[in-house]
Scaffold this motif. Sequence first.
Motif, mmCIF file in Angstrom:
data_model
loop_
_atom_site.group_PDB
_atom_site.id
_atom_site.type_symbol
_atom_site.label_atom_id
_atom_site.label_comp_id
_atom_site.label_asym_id
_atom_site.label_seq_id
_atom_site.Cartn_x
_atom_site.Cartn_y
_atom_site.Cartn_z
ATOM 1 N N ASP A 171 -5.858 -10.793 -2.485
ATOM 2 C CA ASP A 171 -6.312 -10.057 -3.656
ATOM 3 C C ASP A 171 -6.604 -8.601 -3.301
ATOM 4 O OD1 ASP A 171 -7.053 -9.813 -6.367
ATOM 5 O OD2 ASP A 171 -9.159 -10.175 -5.890
ATOM 6 N N CYS A 244 2.134 -13.085 -12.922
ATOM 7 C CA CYS A 244 1.358 -13.753 -11.874
ATOM 8 C C CYS A 244 0.919 -12.800 -10.766
ATOM 9 C CB CYS A 244 2.177 -14.890 -11.266
ATOM 10 S SG CYS A 244 2.507 -16.251 -12.407
ATOM 11 N N ARG A 247 -2.808 -12.087 -9.581
ATOM 12 C CA ARG A 247 -3.583 -13.138 -10.226
ATOM 13 C C ARG A 247 -3.410 -14.454 -9.478
ATOM 14 N NH1 ARG A 247 -1.828 -12.049 -16.560
ATOM 15 N NH2 ARG A 247 -3.005 -10.104 -16.840
ATOM 16 N N THR A 249 -2.890 -18.619 -9.992
ATOM 17 C CA THR A 249 -2.389 -19.589 -10.961
ATOM 18 C C THR A 249 -2.556 -20.996 -10.406
ATOM 19 O OG1 THR A 249 -0.707 -17.990 -11.698
ATOM 20 C CG2 THR A 249 -0.425 -20.282 -12.379
ATOM 21 N N ARG A 300 -3.009 -21.496 -17.731
ATOM 22 C CA ARG A 300 -2.383 -20.242 -17.282
ATOM 23 C C ARG A 300 -0.939 -20.468 -16.857
ATOM 24 N NH1 ARG A 300 -7.022 -17.153 -16.112
ATOM 25 N NH2 ARG A 300 -8.386 -17.581 -17.888
#
Length: 338
Positions: A171, A244, A247, A249, A300
């Motif tokens: 991230d 995606c 993020r 999922t 999602r």
Amino acid sequence: MTTMAAPEEWAGRRVLVTGAGGFIGSHLTERLVRSGAEVRAMVRYTGRSDLGMLRDLDPEVRDSVEIIHSDITDPFAIRRAVSERDAVFHLASLIAIPYSYVAPASYVSTNVVGTLNVLEAARELGVSRIVHTSTSETYGTGRYTPMDEEHPLQPQSPYSASKIGADALADSFYRSFDVPVAIIRPFNTYGPRQSARAVIPTIAAQAVAGRDRIRLGSLKPVRDLTYVTDTVAGFLAVASTDACVGRTTNIGNGRGIAIGDLARLICDVAGRPDLEIVADEQRIRPPSSEVFELVAATDRAQERFGWRPETPLRTGLAKVVEYVRQHPERFDVDRYAV
């Protein structure tokens, strides 16, 4: 909504799969090859040049893969592996939770430092897409279910702590350096080629071997089970979906089953419905470390790329039982596989 990637979308794409010798990695490698990708498969170096589960691939498929024996903790080796690749699927990881109690430093080295090496190489070399593999274990015992991607992360084992650290690095590289990394968080995947350290092949092997009882850890935890080909479809879809990037999922069924009930179902599939199922103290996690409920919210995945699992649980379990019957030498039912 972006629909799931068709196989032809991978034709000619240059791909690296780390952890390709593992259970999910071998299935992903096989699917990519059959979809026309040019696959470089990284497997952990051993003096035996062990291919791991890649040995189960059809020779025609395996011979088309560029297999490299390396170590995820070596940044120079990782840079060479990532070079000239369009996409990276990063699956290399130490995953056995019981062993993480014994050797936690090795989990930090492999799962955290190894992920840093992949991210840094991808950043330097301009890889167009990275899929980083997380795990539902990062959520810990569900504070609510089904568990969406906003569920708090709870490190209830050194393994899950190392994966939380790796996820945070992924991230951070997206936020700090605009590295195009997407995090996939599979819930419990099962299927042929899974090792005896996982609960489903452990149950199947004991049932097939003719034992008079099934020995397990705690029978109460609830798990969300996804057949491996459905998980692999999720990997390809996450890699192909711009929504995606940056993020996380979830990939899961959205339904849970208690381990005790799962064991009874596997015994029934194996034709031994009357087997006794007992909890073995040796296999039970420390009380505060046990994750009691993992059930995925998959909204999602459905919204971003239309993913839904297709394989019914009983159908998938039958394939595992058949695999265990075909490969009895791989499952030592008299030894607890940590």
